[in-house]
Design an enzyme around this catalytic site. Structure first.
Site, PDB file in Angstrom:
ATOM      1  N   ASP A 147      11.940  16.132 -35.626  1.00  0.00           N
ATOM      2  CA  ASP A 147      12.939  15.070 -35.808  1.00  0.00           C
ATOM      3  C   ASP A 147      14.366  15.587 -35.918  1.00  0.00           C
ATOM      4  O   ASP A 147      15.300  14.796 -36.004  1.00  0.00           O
ATOM      5  CB  ASP A 147      12.611  14.248 -37.055  1.00  0.00           C
ATOM      6  CG  ASP A 147      12.940  15.003 -38.341  1.00  0.00           C
ATOM      7  OD1 ASP A 147      12.805  16.244 -38.338  1.00  0.00           O
ATOM      8  OD2 ASP A 147      13.330  14.365 -39.329  1.00  0.00           O
TER       9      ASP A 147
ATOM     10  N   CYS B  47       0.847  -1.196   0.000  1.00  0.00           N
ATOM     11  CA  CYS B  47       0.000   0.000   0.000  1.00  0.00           C
ATOM     12  C   CYS B  47       0.883   1.246   0.000  1.00  0.00           C
ATOM     13  O   CYS B  47       2.106   1.158   0.090  1.00  0.00           O
ATOM     14  CB  CYS B  47      -0.956   0.002   1.193  1.00  0.00           C
ATOM     15  SG  CYS B  47      -0.127   0.084   2.791  1.00  0.00           S
TER      16      CYS B  47
ATOM     17  N   ASP C 165      14.975  21.055 -33.738  1.00  0.00           N
ATOM     18  CA  ASP C 165      13.679  20.905 -33.082  1.00  0.00           C
ATOM     19  C   ASP C 165      13.826  20.687 -31.580  1.00  0.00           C
ATOM     20  O   ASP C 165      12.841  20.781 -30.836  1.00  0.00           O
ATOM     21  CB  ASP C 165      12.912  19.706 -33.668  1.00  0.00           C
ATOM     22  CG  ASP C 165      12.565  19.901 -35.135  1.00  0.00           C
ATOM     23  OD1 ASP C 165      12.280  21.052 -35.514  1.00  0.00           O
ATOM     24  OD2 ASP C 165      12.587  18.915 -35.894  1.00  0.00           O
TER      25      ASP C 165
ATOM     26  N   CYS D 252       3.509   1.788   2.603  1.00  0.00           N
ATOM     27  CA  CYS D 252       4.758   1.051   2.360  1.00  0.00           C
ATOM     28  C   CYS D 252       5.704   1.908   1.521  1.00  0.00           C
ATOM     29  O   CYS D 252       6.909   1.993   1.794  1.00  0.00           O
ATOM     30  CB  CYS D 252       4.480  -0.256   1.616  1.00  0.00           C
ATOM     31  SG  CYS D 252       3.367  -1.404   2.452  1.00  0.00           S
TER      32      CYS D 252
ATOM     33  N   ASP E 196       6.454  19.846 -37.118  1.00  0.00           N
ATOM     34  CA  ASP E 196       7.515  20.327 -37.992  1.00  0.00           C
ATOM     35  C   ASP E 196       7.266  19.746 -39.386  1.00  0.00           C
ATOM     36  O   ASP E 196       6.839  18.592 -39.509  1.00  0.00           O
ATOM     37  CB  ASP E 196       8.872  19.876 -37.455  1.00  0.00           C
ATOM     38  CG  ASP E 196      10.009  20.328 -38.332  1.00  0.00           C
ATOM     39  OD1 ASP E 196      10.143  21.532 -38.558  1.00  0.00           O
ATOM     40  OD2 ASP E 196      10.756  19.445 -38.812  1.00  0.00           O
TER      41      ASP E 196
END
Length: 745
Positions: free
Chosen positions: A628, A3, A632, A6, A429
């Site tokens: 990419d 839980c 960017d 813990c 892009d």
């Protein structure tokens, strides 16, 4: 860990360890990520801190074939088997204990064990002895967990169960040993059955929870299963089979049909078709020739080839993917941090409510008040389920992030997953994202007296001597149309204008309008076609043959096949799509029209891309950026969620929150759908967990008794508590069957 308390305890113990910078425990994978200073703390100290908190570190297991098993998986399997043994033991004892605990309900037993008789007292004493090993052995983890928590002045799920079954057992001991303490014999009842059945049901619930949690990591298991075990390498002129871990960079590796490619590399001899679907999601096998790169873990389908190893061990693409997915599954979403905080107060609050309920029933309840108050106290403790709260978020995140990996989408963290759900604007892009990122032949227009194949053949033959990327696109286009090219004579490159040469006895001129005018070539009849092609975002160039205008050859960075469909789906999801490009306005608008984008940000310098993202954010938008290239990276980092095309640069991938391995915009759609499905699942789990506790605890306290006479049995409370957490994990596992409805993945 069972839980949220813990989780808090493990994190606190580690953070108090000198040299530990940060510690983030996660209930889903039962793991903790630790950042520490090696010169100040070593792994033994970290292990000791975890042990002091009442937990242990799973150790690798070696099986009979000498293979190292996953330590977490081995530990889970060991715990599951142990819990099931305890369940069957407790269940076997529970049956006779339940029957003999209520002799008044069974005619034959009622006569044999009348109320107040020595026989009943003797039988109940034997039942107490029989129940003792159930509580001491089958329920041992509850008392150990409670003690570990108490040593750290904390309370957890084990505390509630241990106090509940101890109270039931202690009441029963008093009822059998000193029945005279009660005002009448009807109060001297025993609750051995509560102890036994509650232990059996809760232990069963824990076992089923472990089993269900194991299924949440199926994606990681699949990825690990892709790894090859053996590689065939050439060393000192000899072929030999070695373990894949022993392959070195620059080793020459041989792969035959049907074999897995062991590591990443570059083909140096032979050719084949390789199935990369397990990594990229691309269903069709990819043709591999000399010079092409291959990915470790993918499957060779047809031919044999040799390749030079470029990345081995932890540096391979597959190992990197596994590491990224594991890290992401171990991360926390913002919503989980809130739940962890709330859960930290949950157990103490339940204990206070249980005591208040006992006092209220003892003072104001109907007779027999002692029994009612005890039953209410035990039931309130047992029905509360902090497990369900703690598991609600991490289990869903584990499955959702794993499902993304199966679809070729690497989601870097829980934060990125949660943020992706809220996106309402996506910036794309243009070059390499919407388009293929490389020019291709698109159109050939000819004037009267010329035909397309001849004009294209002469142009491509001339450009074969050029190193310009547009010329390379024309040569590839001619090859795709099966045209046989000739050698150019007297080839001349004219800077800023074009090229000229002599092919098969024809003088060929290829370039822009200025070149044609300088050579007195009339091109007026091609003006309308030139403007049309330029308006479509293409680059048209003039061809003159033997002093006459032969036509136009147009080249453009072509749109990826699925870009238009993906953009349409994004708009259907209620997301505005914006195109960002460094190209001129006309070219940008032409591509935007082709793919269905209404808003274009053109002529944006690389350094200004992040600024454009920021401007949209200042409008109150939640912005995702897809790119990419190196230029960017700042924009990807600035965006609320950065999506990097996996075929792009390492810098862009590092700066992003989500990596699309396949390089298709369909991946953006799928990533957003997965994030929405996962967060919807998280909310279902949280509503279920909070709802269960919000309704169950008051009912267990007896608030409905004055109105409809309803009281919960501790046995029903135990069953409800045990299966509430199982329900949460099972609901999270529904995400394993996720299918992208719109993207068709």
């Amino acid at each position: 860990m069972h839980c949220s308390s813990c989780v808090v305890r493990v994190e606190l113990a580690l953070r108090m360890t000198p040299g530990v910078v940060s510690a983030h425990a996660n209930l889903g994978p039962n793991a903790v990520d630790i950042e520490y200073q090696p010169e100040k703390v070593d792994f033994d100290a970290i292990r000791k801190a975890i042990t002091s908190a009442g937990y242990r570190v799973a150790e690798p297991k070696i099986d009979s074939t000498s293979e190292v098993l996953d330590p977490a998986e081995a530990a889970n399997e060991e715990e599951y088997r142990g819990l099931m043994w305890k369940f069957w033991f407790a269940a076997a004892i529970s049956i006779p204990v339940m029957v003999l605990s209520y002799p008044d309900l069974i005619p034959g037993l009622r006569d044999w064990m009348p109320m107040g008789s020595e026989t009943r007292r003797t039988v109940w004493s034997l039942l107490g002895v029989l129940s003792l090993p159930v509580m001491v052995w089958a329920g041992s983890q509850f008392f150990i967990g409670m003690w570990d928590a108490l040593r750290h002045r904390a309370a957890n799920m084990h505390t509630l169960i241990a106090i509940g079954i101890s109270a039931a057992y202690a009441y029963s001991v008093v009822a059998v040993a000193w029945p005279g303490l009660f005002p009448n014999m009807a109060l001297a009842e025993v609750f051995w059955d509560v102890t036994d059945v509650v232990v059996a049901l809760v232990v069963l619930g824990l076992a089923l929870e472990i089993k269900a949690k194991g299924r949440t990591s199926q994606a990681i298991k699949k990825l690990i299963g892709l790894q090859a075990k053996i590689a065939r390498v050439i060393r000192d002129g000899k072929e030999s089979d070695i373990a894949v871990e022993e392959v070195l960079v620059d080793d020459v590796v041989i792969v035959r049909p049907g074999e897995k490619i062991p590591v990443d590399g570059k083909v140096i001899a032979g050719s084949s078709a390789v199935d990369e679907s397990m990594i990229t999601g691309e269903s069709m096998p990819i043709e591999k020739q000399v010079g092409d790169e291959v990915i470790g873990g993918t499957l060779n389908k047809t031919g044999s080839f040799r390749f030079t190893a470029t990345k081995v061990g932890k540096d391979t693409a597959l190992a990197t993917i596994i590491r990224m997915v594991k890290d992401a599954q171990g991360s926390k979403a913002p919503i989980q941090r809130v739940v962890d905080t709330v859960s930290g107060y949950f157990v103490p609050a339940v204990m206070i409510l249980a005591v208040l309920a006992f006092v209220a029933w003892y003072n104001f309840g109907p007779e027999p008040r002692v029994i009612y108050a005890t039953v209410i106290f035990v039931t309130t403790l047992i029905i509360a389920c902090p497990c369900a709260l703690g598991l609600a978020t991490p289990t869903s995140l584990m499955v959702g992030i794993g499902k993304g990996a199966e679809n070729g989408i690497l989601i870097r963290s829980g934060d990125a997953l949660q943020a992706s759900e809220k996106l309402n604007t996506i910036i794309l892009d243009k070059t390499g994202t919407i388009t293929k990122g490389e020019p291709a032949l698109t159109d050939v227009v000819v004037t009267a007296g010329f035909d397309e194949p001849s004009v294209l053949r002469l142009t491509a033959s001339l450009e074969r001597g050029s190193e310009h990327p547009l010329g390379e696109a024309i040569v590839k286009g001619a090859a795709a149309r099966n045209l046989t090219l000739a050698d150019a004579e007297a080839f001349v490159a004219i800077p800023g204008l074009g090229v000229s040469g002599r092919i098969d006895g024809h003088d060929v001129l290829f370039g822009n309008a200025k070149l044609m005018r300088d050579r007195n070539i009339t091109i007026d009849m091609l003006q309308a076609d030139w403007e049309r092609l330029a308006g479509e975002g293409k680059t048209p160039m003039y061809v003159a043959i033997d002093g006459k205008a032969g036509g136009l050859v147009a080249v453009a960075d072509t749109v990826k096949p699925d870009s238009k469909a993906a953009i349409a789906v994004l708009k259907g999801l209620g997301i505005e799509v914006v195109m960002l490009t460094g190209d001129n306005e006309r070219t940008g608008r032409a591509i935007a029209r082709e793919v269905g984008i209404d808003r274009v940000l053109a002529e944006v310098l690389p350094n200004d891309k992040a600024h454009e993202v920021q401007k949209l954010q200042l409008e109150g938008r939640s912005v995702g950026m897809v790119g990419d290239g190196v230029n960017d990276a700042p924009a990807l980092a600035q965006a609320d969620v950065g999506f990097a095309i996996g075929t792009g640069t390492d810098v862009a991938i590092e700066a992003s929150d989500v990596t699309l391995i396949k390089g298709s915009l369909i991946g953006v759609v799928t990533a957003i759908e997965i994030s929405r499905a996962t967060m919807r699942n998280v909310r279902q789990n949280l509503v279920g967990a909070f709802g269960y506790n919000s309704l169950g605890i008051p009912v267990a306290m007896g608030v409905l008794y004055p109105f409809i006479g309803l009281l919960l049995s501790p046995l029903i409370a135990a069953a409800a508590m045990a299966f509430s957490s199982v329900t949460v994990v099972t609901n999270a596992n529904r995400l394993r069957f996720f299918k992208s409805r719109r993207a068709g993945s």
